[in-house]
Design a protein around this motif. Structure first.
Motif, PDB file in Angstrom:
ATOM      1  N   ASP A   1       9.364  -3.185  -1.710  1.00 52.48           N
ATOM      2  CA  ASP A   1       8.195  -3.211  -1.927  1.00 52.48           C
ATOM      3  C   ASP A   1       7.450  -2.340  -1.205  1.00 52.48           C
ATOM      4  OD1 ASP A   1       7.863  -5.705  -3.526  1.00 52.48           O
ATOM      5  OD2 ASP A   1       7.761  -6.871  -1.792  1.00 52.48           O
ATOM      6  N   GLY A   2       7.597  -1.978   0.014  1.00 50.70           N
ATOM      7  CA  GLY A   2       7.333  -0.816   0.781  1.00 50.70           C
ATOM      8  C   GLY A   2       7.657   0.644   0.029  1.00 50.70           C
ATOM      9  N   ALA A   3       8.837   0.613  -0.393  1.00 48.41           N
ATOM     10  CA  ALA A   3       9.319   1.891  -1.146  1.00 48.41           C
ATOM     11  C   ALA A   3       8.485   2.117  -2.276  1.00 48.41           C
ATOM     12  CB  ALA A   3      10.825   1.744  -1.444  1.00 48.41           C
ATOM     13  N   ARG A   4       8.168   0.927  -3.121  1.00 49.66           N
ATOM     14  CA  ARG A   4       7.556   1.055  -4.109  1.00 49.66           C
ATOM     15  C   ARG A   4       6.003   1.752  -3.877  1.00 49.66           C
ATOM     16  NH1 ARG A   4       7.656  -3.603  -6.777  1.00 49.66           N
ATOM     17  NH2 ARG A   4       5.769  -4.380  -5.499  1.00 49.66           N
ATOM     18  N   THR A   5       5.324   1.090  -2.951  1.00 48.81           N
ATOM     19  CA  THR A   5       3.963   1.380  -2.521  1.00 48.81           C
ATOM     20  C   THR A   5       4.071   2.970  -1.962  1.00 48.81           C
ATOM     21  OG1 THR A   5       3.598  -0.682  -1.992  1.00 48.81           O
ATOM     22  CG2 THR A   5       2.200   1.114  -1.082  1.00 48.81           C
ATOM     23  N   ARG A   6       5.063   3.314  -1.144  1.00 48.47           N
ATOM     24  CA  ARG A   6       5.054   4.609  -0.807  1.00 48.47           C
ATOM     25  C   ARG A   6       5.250   5.723  -1.755  1.00 48.47           C
ATOM     26  NH1 ARG A   6       3.275   7.355   4.034  1.00 48.47           N
ATOM     27  NH2 ARG A   6       4.423   9.403   3.998  1.00 48.47           N
ATOM     28  N   ALA A   7       6.144   5.371  -2.637  1.00 48.66           N
ATOM     29  CA  ALA A   7       6.424   6.412  -3.787  1.00 48.66           C
ATOM     30  C   ALA A   7       5.103   6.552  -4.713  1.00 48.66           C
ATOM     31  CB  ALA A   7       7.464   5.871  -4.806  1.00 48.66           C
ATOM     32  N   GLN A   8       4.469   5.388  -5.015  1.00 49.55           N
ATOM     33  CA  GLN A   8       3.241   5.674  -5.576  1.00 49.55           C
ATOM     34  C   GLN A   8       2.175   6.474  -4.829  1.00 49.55           C
ATOM     35  OE1 GLN A   8       2.395   1.622  -6.400  1.00 49.55           O
ATOM     36  NE2 GLN A   8       3.622   1.689  -8.316  1.00 49.55           N
ATOM     37  N   SER A   9       2.059   6.229  -3.656  1.00 53.33           N
ATOM     38  CA  SER A   9       0.882   7.006  -2.778  1.00 53.33           C
ATOM     39  C   SER A   9       1.581   8.301  -2.387  1.00 53.33           C
ATOM     40  CB  SER A   9       0.588   6.161  -1.531  1.00 53.33           C
ATOM     41  OG  SER A   9       1.518   5.992  -0.809  1.00 53.33           O
ATOM     42  N   HIS A  10       2.685   8.658  -2.255  1.00 61.41           N
ATOM     43  CA  HIS A  10       3.469   9.662  -1.731  1.00 61.41           C
ATOM     44  C   HIS A  10       4.530  10.395  -2.857  1.00 61.41           C
ATOM     45  CE1 HIS A  10       1.318   8.389   1.904  1.00 61.41           C
ATOM     46  NE2 HIS A  10       1.203   9.676   2.255  1.00 61.41           N
ATOM     47  N   PRO A  11       4.078  10.534  -3.870  1.00 65.30           N
ATOM     48  CA  PRO A  11       5.216  11.077  -4.985  1.00 65.30           C
ATOM     49  C   PRO A  11       5.899  12.312  -4.592  1.00 65.30           C
ATOM     50  CG  PRO A  11       2.950  11.541  -5.927  1.00 65.30           C
ATOM     51  CD  PRO A  11       2.764  10.780  -4.684  1.00 65.30           C
ATOM     52  N   ASP A  12       5.434  13.028  -3.813  1.00 64.46           N
ATOM     53  CA  ASP A  12       6.226  14.371  -3.334  1.00 64.46           C
ATOM     54  C   ASP A  12       7.446  13.917  -2.767  1.00 64.46           C
ATOM     55  OD1 ASP A  12       4.025  13.441  -1.562  1.00 64.46           O
ATOM     56  OD2 ASP A  12       4.644  15.075  -0.346  1.00 64.46           O
ATOM     57  N   GLU A  13       7.462  12.691  -1.898  1.00 62.77           N
ATOM     58  CA  GLU A  13       8.474  12.311  -1.076  1.00 62.77           C
ATOM     59  C   GLU A  13       9.786  11.926  -1.997  1.00 62.77           C
ATOM     60  OE1 GLU A  13       7.765   9.445   1.994  1.00 62.77           O
ATOM     61  OE2 GLU A  13       6.365  10.697   2.633  1.00 62.77           O
ATOM     62  N   ALA A  14       9.455  11.695  -3.129  1.00 59.96           N
ATOM     63  CA  ALA A  14      10.462  11.288  -4.016  1.00 59.96           C
ATOM     64  C   ALA A  14      11.224  12.549  -4.486  1.00 59.96           C
ATOM     65  CB  ALA A  14      10.257  10.410  -5.487  1.00 59.96           C
ATOM     66  N   ALA A  15      10.656  13.743  -4.526  1.00 59.86           N
ATOM     67  CA  ALA A  15      11.478  14.975  -4.749  1.00 59.86           C
ATOM     68  C   ALA A  15      11.721  15.654  -3.605  1.00 59.86           C
ATOM     69  CB  ALA A  15      10.494  15.829  -5.519  1.00 59.86           C
ATOM     70  N   THR A  16      11.814  15.264  -2.385  1.00 58.32           N
ATOM     71  CA  THR A  16      12.309  15.578  -1.028  1.00 58.32           C
ATOM     72  C   THR A  16      13.585  15.503  -0.748  1.00 58.32           C
ATOM     73  OG1 THR A  16      10.066  15.693  -0.254  1.00 58.32           O
ATOM     74  CG2 THR A  16      11.523  15.941   1.462  1.00 58.32           C
ATOM     75  N   TRP A  17      14.652  16.428  -0.689  1.00 57.14           N
ATOM     76  CA  TRP A  17      16.032  16.233  -0.183  1.00 57.14           C
ATOM     77  C   TRP A  17      16.116  15.783   1.177  1.00 57.14           C
ATOM     78  CZ3 TRP A  17      19.670  16.341  -3.854  1.00 57.14           C
ATOM     79  CH2 TRP A  17      19.499  16.738  -5.026  1.00 57.14           C
ATOM     80  N   ILE A  18      16.683  14.632   1.426  1.00 60.20           N
ATOM     81  CA  ILE A  18      17.201  14.336   2.846  1.00 60.20           C
ATOM     82  C   ILE A  18      18.421  14.892   3.061  1.00 60.20           C
ATOM     83  CG2 ILE A  18      17.713  12.529   4.659  1.00 60.20           C
ATOM     84  CD1 ILE A  18      14.777  12.805   2.928  1.00 60.20           C
TER      85      ILE A  18
END
Length: 102
Positions: free
Chosen positions: A66-83
């Protein structure tokens, strides 16, 4: 009863000509957002796994969906950030993941 293929005539009046289609600007879909700056710059963003992982990565890593979904919606740039995890002695890359890869 189905119309035979040879008798089917598509409505060509509704479709623009190839010249019109090439010169007509594309309109964004309603509700769509422009791509994040990291995606348009061409340079992938990287963060260190041990020093500064993204919050989205941490939510996914701890399986807090649930936290991951909320974070991905509010900060979509993090989904494209390489770890990235690097070797401590020479700095070579041990592994590199997008949050999706977990």
């Amino acid at each position: 009863m189905a119309t035979p293929r040879s008798a089917y005539q598509p409505n060509m009046a509704a479709a623009p000509s190839p010249q019109q289609a090439a010169t007509t600007p594309r309109q964004p879909r309603p509700g769509s957002q422009p791509p994040p700056p990291s995606a348009s710059s061409g340079t992938p963003k990287e963060v260190d796994y041990y020093l500064n992982p993204t919050e989205l990565f941490r939510w996914i890593n701890y399986r807090r969906w649930d936290g991951a979904r909320t974070r991905a919606q509010s900060h979509p740039d993090e989904a494209a950030t390489w770890i990235v995890s690097r070797h401590s002695s020479d700095g070579r890359i041990l592994w590199r993941h997008l949050p999706l890869h977990l």
